[in-house]
Motif scaffolding. Structure first.
Motif, PDB file in Angstrom:
ATOM      1  N   THR A  46       0.853  -1.184   0.000  1.00 47.76           N
ATOM      2  CA  THR A  46       0.000   0.000   0.000  1.00 47.76           C
ATOM      3  C   THR A  46       0.888   1.231   0.000  1.00 47.76           C
ATOM      4  O   THR A  46       2.111   1.139   0.108  1.00 47.76           O
ATOM      5  CB  THR A  46      -0.915   0.010   1.238  1.00 47.76           C
ATOM      6  OG1 THR A  46      -0.083  -0.013   2.421  1.00 47.76           O
ATOM      7  CG2 THR A  46      -1.829  -1.205   1.264  1.00 47.76           C
ATOM      8  N   LEU A  82      -5.112   2.229   2.939  1.00 44.42           N
ATOM      9  CA  LEU A  82      -6.100   1.883   1.915  1.00 44.42           C
ATOM     10  C   LEU A  82      -7.332   2.775   1.996  1.00 44.42           C
ATOM     11  O   LEU A  82      -7.997   3.009   0.984  1.00 44.42           O
ATOM     12  CB  LEU A  82      -6.504   0.416   2.052  1.00 44.42           C
ATOM     13  CG  LEU A  82      -5.438  -0.591   1.622  1.00 44.42           C
ATOM     14  CD1 LEU A  82      -5.879  -2.013   1.938  1.00 44.42           C
ATOM     15  CD2 LEU A  82      -5.117  -0.446   0.141  1.00 44.42           C
ATOM     16  N   ALA A 107      -8.803  -1.301  -3.645  1.00 41.79           N
ATOM     17  CA  ALA A 107      -9.373  -2.010  -2.505  1.00 41.79           C
ATOM     18  C   ALA A 107     -10.659  -1.331  -2.061  1.00 41.79           C
ATOM     19  O   ALA A 107     -10.719  -0.117  -1.925  1.00 41.79           O
ATOM     20  CB  ALA A 107      -8.376  -2.033  -1.346  1.00 41.79           C
ATOM     21  N   PHE A 171     -11.164  -6.288   3.140  1.00 41.66           N
ATOM     22  CA  PHE A 171     -10.956  -5.523   1.911  1.00 41.66           C
ATOM     23  C   PHE A 171     -11.039  -6.488   0.734  1.00 41.66           C
ATOM     24  O   PHE A 171     -10.492  -7.594   0.795  1.00 41.66           O
ATOM     25  CB  PHE A 171      -9.579  -4.845   1.888  1.00 41.66           C
ATOM     26  CG  PHE A 171      -9.476  -3.599   2.713  1.00 41.66           C
ATOM     27  CD1 PHE A 171     -10.054  -2.410   2.278  1.00 41.66           C
ATOM     28  CD2 PHE A 171      -8.799  -3.613   3.921  1.00 41.66           C
ATOM     29  CE1 PHE A 171      -9.949  -1.250   3.033  1.00 41.66           C
ATOM     30  CE2 PHE A 171      -8.680  -2.466   4.685  1.00 41.66           C
ATOM     31  CZ  PHE A 171      -9.255  -1.274   4.241  1.00 41.66           C
ATOM     32  N   VAL A 173      -9.877  -6.640  -3.100  1.00 39.02           N
ATOM     33  CA  VAL A 173      -9.052  -5.990  -4.122  1.00 39.02           C
ATOM     34  C   VAL A 173      -9.648  -6.318  -5.484  1.00 39.02           C
ATOM     35  O   VAL A 173      -9.626  -7.465  -5.931  1.00 39.02           O
ATOM     36  CB  VAL A 173      -7.593  -6.457  -4.034  1.00 39.02           C
ATOM     37  CG1 VAL A 173      -6.767  -5.809  -5.147  1.00 39.02           C
ATOM     38  CG2 VAL A 173      -7.005  -6.104  -2.664  1.00 39.02           C
TER      39      VAL A 173
END
Length: 212
Positions: A46, A82, A107, A171, A173
């Motif tokens: 990230t 994120l 995300a 999360f 993606v």
């Protein structure tokens, strides 16, 4: 130190029409390889809004046509980054097979129902650990962490349901590119990358070969 990879050629004709199906093929082969301890281990990278990167290894918990799902504390470093900058990269380093999969995308948080459903499948101790650890924050000692865990274990014994921490969740993606890397000798690796193209008629994937 250098190793010569001796593997089969990976061609466009070998690939599935879309990347999740291709990932599933490789994942099943990887899961059946004793040399790879945790095939679902992936490096999540990230970055802050001003571009300062960070990476860590987490476990993939689910994948489907919608993307790749993992769970964390939203207050952790990756959770905060994120939230501020949803662009993310995933790397599956399957070195014993001379393979890697690299995913780039955005995300998005999973719904609370999905988070709760997954939390209920975790071992009791892991559920308590999600409460005990204020992930990524500075802590005075390990004893402090263990004391917090023991307090929670007394409050929620094995036969009692542990509530889901409000700051804990998933999360997903959503991939924009998915690269399948197959190592070869003399550094002449195969790198085939799916690139997402969204249009009114739906999503299609174009495959391109990258120079190693």
């Amino acid at each position: 130190m250098r190793e010569q990879y001796r593997t089969m050629e990976l061609t466009v004709a070998d690939l599935a029409p879309e990347p999740i199906e291709q990932f599933s093929r490789w994942f099943k082969e990887t899961a059946a390889t004793p040399a790879i301890h945790e095939p679902n281990a992936m490096v999540v990278s990230t970055a802050t809004p001003d571009g300062r990167p960070s990476s860590r290894t987490v476990l993939l918990k689910h994948y489907d046509e919608g993307g790749f799902v993992f769970f964390t504390n939203y207050g952790s470093r990756k959770g905060r980054e994120l939230t501020d900058n949803p662009y993310v990269s995933l790397l599956f380093p399957w070195h014993p097979m001379a393979r890697q999969v690299i995913v780039t995308g955005r995300a998005v948080r999973t719904g609370r129902d999905e988070t709760v459903a997954y939390f209920r499948t975790r071992p009791h101790g892991s559920q308590l650990g999600a409460w005990a650890s204020h992930q990524s924050t500075v802590i005075g000692s390990r004893a402090e962490l263990l004391a917090r865990y023991e307090e929670l274990a007394a409050r929620y014994p094995q036969d009692e349901q542990v509530p889901v921490p409000p700051e804990w969740g998933g999360f997903r993606v959503v991939p924009e590119t998915v690269e399948f890397w197959q190592g070869h000798e003399n550094r002449l690796h195969d790198r085939l990358r799916y690139v997402r193209e969204d249009a009114a008629g739906g999503t299609t994937w174009q495959v391109e070969r990258l120079s190693p």
